[in-house]
Each structure stands twice: as C-alpha cells, then as structure tokens.
Design a protein around this motif. Sequence first.
Motif, PDB file in Angstrom:
ATOM      1  N   TRP A  23       5.728   3.755   1.066  1.00  0.00           N
ATOM      2  CA  TRP A  23       5.089   2.448   1.016  1.00  0.00           C
ATOM      3  C   TRP A  23       4.932   1.913   2.438  1.00  0.00           C
ATOM      4  N   ASN A  24       3.817   1.218   2.692  1.00  0.00           N
ATOM      5  CA  ASN A  24       3.598   0.681   4.028  1.00  0.00           C
ATOM      6  C   ASN A  24       2.786  -0.612   3.959  1.00  0.00           C
TER       7      ASN A  24
ATOM      8  N   PHE B  35       0.833  -1.202   0.000  1.00  0.00           N
ATOM      9  CA  PHE B  35       0.000   0.000   0.000  1.00  0.00           C
ATOM     10  C   PHE B  35       0.869   1.254   0.000  1.00  0.00           C
ATOM     11  N   LEU B  36       0.427   2.260  -0.745  1.00  0.00           N
ATOM     12  CA  LEU B  36       1.165   3.514  -0.883  1.00  0.00           C
ATOM     13  C   LEU B  36       0.307   4.673  -0.423  1.00  0.00           C
ATOM     14  N   SER B  37       0.903   5.595   0.311  1.00  0.00           N
ATOM     15  CA  SER B  37       0.253   6.854   0.668  1.00  0.00           C
ATOM     16  C   SER B  37       1.081   7.981   0.088  1.00  0.00           C
ATOM     17  N   GLY B  38       0.432   8.939  -0.551  1.00  0.00           N
ATOM     18  CA  GLY B  38       1.174  10.003  -1.217  1.00  0.00           C
ATOM     19  C   GLY B  38       0.511  11.355  -1.089  1.00  0.00           C
ATOM     20  N   SER B  39       1.280  12.394  -1.410  1.00  0.00           N
ATOM     21  CA  SER B  39       0.766  13.762  -1.390  1.00  0.00           C
ATOM     22  C   SER B  39       1.336  14.548  -2.555  1.00  0.00           C
ATOM     23  N   ILE B  40       0.542  15.453  -3.072  1.00  0.00           N
ATOM     24  CA  ILE B  40       0.914  16.314  -4.201  1.00  0.00           C
ATOM     25  C   ILE B  40       0.976  17.747  -3.692  1.00  0.00           C
TER      26      ILE B  40
END
Length: 370
Positions: free
Chosen positions: A274-275, A170-175
């Motif tokens: 990634w987590n 799982f991926l967490s992202g920010s723009i």
Amino acid sequence: MGQVQTYEDVIFSWFDHFHANPEVSWKEVETTKKIASILNEMKIPYKTFSDVTGLVAEIGQGEDVIAVRADIDALWQEVDGAMRANHSCGHDANISMVLGALLKLKDERLNKRIRFIFQPAEETGGGAIEMVKRGVIDDVTHLFGVHLRPIEELPYGKVTPAIHHGAALFLSGSIHGVDAHGARPHQGKNAIDIVVAIQQMLKSIYIDPFEVYSAKLTKVVADGGSINIIPGNATFSIDVRAQKNAILDVLQDRINEGLKQISNMYQTEIEWYWNDKTPGAEVSDEATKLAWDAVKEKLGEEYLAGPIQTPGSDDFHFYTVLKPNLKAAMLGIGADLAPGLHHPKMTFKKEAIIVGANALTATLLKAANK
C-alpha cells in the motif's frame, strides 16, 4: 511612462508565469525561486529548506500564529500526445491566490502572526508530512487552505468555507503464476484468472450503504508475449476511496484478507503493498465559521455556499491528522472549472483567482484579529 499595474494585473501575471512553468513533485526548484523573488520584491522574510523544495514566509506580530498553505507542484501527464508537467489541478491558481492574500495583508495591522506555507509535493501525498517534520505548524493554532472546485461542485462566484475531501489509498501488486501453452491451460497458473478473481472480490465488498466508498482496479498488465501463451505473471493497481478515514481502514482490511484468500485458492503467490495514503478531511467547525463570517462580511452573502463533500483527496489533511489540535479548513472557490480537475485540458474562469484571493484575505484577517 509605463502603465501602473492593478492588483488584478499583478495576480494574473503571477498565475501566467506559474501556469507556463509547471514542475512536478519534489522538483519545484524554479517555482520556489520565483516565489522567493516575489517575496523579496514585497520585502517579506521567508525561510527555504536545504533538502526539499518549498518555502515559508511570515508577517505580523505576537505569540499566536495562524497559517495558510498553498501547494506548488504540477502533475506529470500526457498532453497533446506528449508526457509533460501540467498544472491541471490548479495549483498555479492556489499559489497566486495565497500570494494575492499576502500582498493585501502585508501592510495591515495584525494581532497575530500569519505564516504562508508554500508546500511541495501535494500530488504525491508526502509534501505535508515533510512540512510537519520541519516544524512549520508546531506553534500554529488555525490552518487554512484554498482550492478551485469543479463546476459540478461549485459554480463561479460562489465560495465554500470548507471542503470535506474523502480519504484515498493506493495498492500496487504482482501475481507470480506459471505460463502455459494455450492448448494446455492445465499446466499453468493463469494470472488473468487471478485478476478476474480480484475484480470480483472488490465488487463483492459491502459496507453500510449510507457510507461513501469505492475500490476498483485501475491498472492490469498481463502478457505472455504471444497470443497462444497463457500469462502466468501480471501486475495490477487498486484505487481505494472513502469519505471517512475509518471506512478506508475497513476497506484496506477487507482487501488484504481477500487477496490472501485468492492467493490460497489459486495456490499462487500474490505480492502487494500500500502507498500514498491520503486521509479524509478533519474539518474544524471553528475554522469553518471564521471563513463563513469573513466571506459574508467582506464579499457578501450572495458569494456564500455551504460546505461541500468531494470524493477527491488532498494531503492538506495530513496536517490535522499529525496535529489533532489544529483547527483547519480549506476554502473552495467556484470557477466554472471543466471538464474536471486533472483533465489535461482543464480550464476555468481566471477571475475566480481574484475572488479566491479576496475570500482568503478576509478569512486570514478575521482569524488574525479575532
């Protein structure tokens, strides 16, 4: 005079308690206490941990050790409009099946020790790792697990000796773009444009069509605060899955490279991490055959189903990743489970718990006296 409880009554009473008292990952305090009280009643020695929930019990004699794992945590999800802990993954049944096997095996003559691992935090993907750190499988040769299966995978009355889970990441992202007036889009850096580019990038990843895999956006939050403001900032999440661990690694590399290219193309900073990586199943042929033969001998051939593949994942497989010589397999129990695992209103036939306990008892007995 009170009515004497049958074996089935006892197991169902355990299940009813765990079902009515769910606790989320790392907070299974009362669940751990309840399991300990059951073990006390059975006069089974066990070990708890000072810094994490869960516990480990053991029966039998000898130098060789086999083990079985039950996951004890619940999900946190919305049920009937309210957020709460909920056993929609069937871990309440898993605990009950493993305790049921312990109840039947505690007075058997065993040539090996059987270790019962009541593991916290399967849902967050870290429980198995913490158990390995605490040495619970250091001397274990064979490890078994058990889990109810959705109706589309396995009907009630069938038992598979091995579940081949997929791998998940799982991926967490920010723009970090720039807001702009809706009339002057050229003055900003639109986060929504970048999200669309990420979506297109994910849909343009092609791997061997004979492999099973998927990568998709599962959360996007982009809001400028008003209809006429173009948002520069956004957060997003990506769910990545594959049947094989090697394919998951390829997907991770492709997505990393794709996000770098999109960041360069739009000259906008994108951050991501990634987590909760959960490995795909590394199933032992030997452990699978032990379970197959045990179910066939004790329950009957009509109960048997072949090994199944599922796109779901389970942190059970961290045990084999962290200890490659471990021979492991997870039994799957048909329960007419619907609409599906993790559905807030998931239901199944309770009688499947007894089938699972019997299948697990037979498997552990055969492995211990092999």
